[in-house]
Design a protein around this motif. Structure first.
Motif, short mmCIF file in Angstrom:
data_model
loop_
_atom_site.label_atom_id
_atom_site.label_comp_id
_atom_site.label_asym_id
_atom_site.label_seq_id
_atom_site.Cartn_x
_atom_site.Cartn_y
_atom_site.Cartn_z
N LEU A 164 0.81 -1.07 -0.08
CA LEU A 164 0.09 -0.05 -0.09
C LEU A 164 0.89 1.27 0.04
N LYS A 165 1.77 1.36 0.91
CA LYS A 165 2.75 2.50 0.72
C LYS A 165 3.49 2.54 -0.64
N GLN A 166 3.93 1.67 -1.16
CA GLN A 166 4.52 1.81 -2.50
C GLN A 166 3.64 2.12 -3.51
N ARG A 167 2.05 1.73 -3.44
CA ARG A 167 1.23 2.20 -4.38
C ARG A 167 0.76 3.58 -4.23
N LEU A 168 0.79 4.01 -2.86
CA LEU A 168 0.40 5.35 -2.65
C LEU A 168 1.68 6.52 -3.02
N GLN A 169 3.07 5.82 -3.42
CA GLN A 169 3.71 6.71 -3.69
C GLN A 169 3.97 6.70 -5.36
N GLU A 170 3.35 5.88 -6.05
CA GLU A 170 3.24 5.92 -7.42
C GLU A 170 2.48 7.08 -7.70
N PRO A 171 2.62 7.79 -9.12
CA PRO A 171 2.15 8.96 -9.39
C PRO A 171 0.75 8.91 -9.71
N ILE B 72 0.42 5.20 8.15
CA ILE B 72 1.57 5.52 6.93
C ILE B 72 2.01 7.01 6.83
N GLY B 73 1.24 7.83 7.32
CA GLY B 73 1.53 9.18 7.26
C GLY B 73 1.14 9.69 5.92
N ALA B 74 0.53 9.25 4.74
CA ALA B 74 0.11 9.80 3.56
C ALA B 74 -1.28 10.53 3.49
#
Length: 164
Positions: free
Chosen positions: A96-103, A137-139
């Motif tokens: 989920l963290k990786q997916r949230l960092q994607e553009p 996560i802090g996103a």
């Protein structure tokens, strides 16, 4: 006939005094005060120590037993409940963290809910998803503001340069 109240305290009186000054919690202060009073010889019986500290004699006995078994560290240790285990596994959280960092990311928390169901078969409430993403996560879900298709790119850059 009661048992004699004999406690061998390994710390010096100065060490206990210093630890008592730096103690932050009330429970720590009470327990260190017990050790200090015993070491300095101000009390000789369990009853007088209990009255001076304001605790029951059984509590004093329990504290002394802890001190004899494991020293000052064991006496001052505070146990915490482990709490409930998270529904979301570490693997799911990492992805989920990786997916949230994607553009492209996600456009809504509802979309994240659907993704978790599709990928990990996790049916989680909207509020839980929000708290997971926002606080654990802090996103934040960042969605760019809509721009007009009629807008001219050169005039936009000119505006940005000369605005301030």
């Amino acid at each position: 006939m009661t048992r004699p109240f004999k406690v061998e305290i390994s710390e010096s009186q100065q060490e206990l005094e210093k630890a008592l000054k730096h103690a932050t919690t009330a429970s720590t202060k009470e327990r260190l005060q017990m050790l200090y009073l015993l070491k300095s010889g101000q009390v000789t019986s369990r009853r007088s120590l209990a009255e001076l500290i304001g605790r029951d004699q059984a509590t004093i006995t329990r504290w002394v037993r802890k001190y004899k078994d494991g020293g000052r560290d064991r006496l001052l240790e505070v146990k915490h409940a482990p709490g409930k285990l998270s529904i979301v596994s570490e693997e799911a959280l990492k992805r989920l963290k990786q997916r949230l960092q994607e553009p492209q990311g996600f456009h809504s928390y509802g979309q994240i809910q659907q993704w978790l169901v599709a990928e990990f078969q996790l049916d989680i409430a909207y509020k839980t998803v929000y708290e997971l993403v926002r606080y654990r996560i802090g996103a934040k879900l960042k969605v760019p503001r809509p721009q007009s298709t009629k807008q001219h790119p050169k005039s936009l850059s000119h505006f940005k340069k000369n605005f301030l």
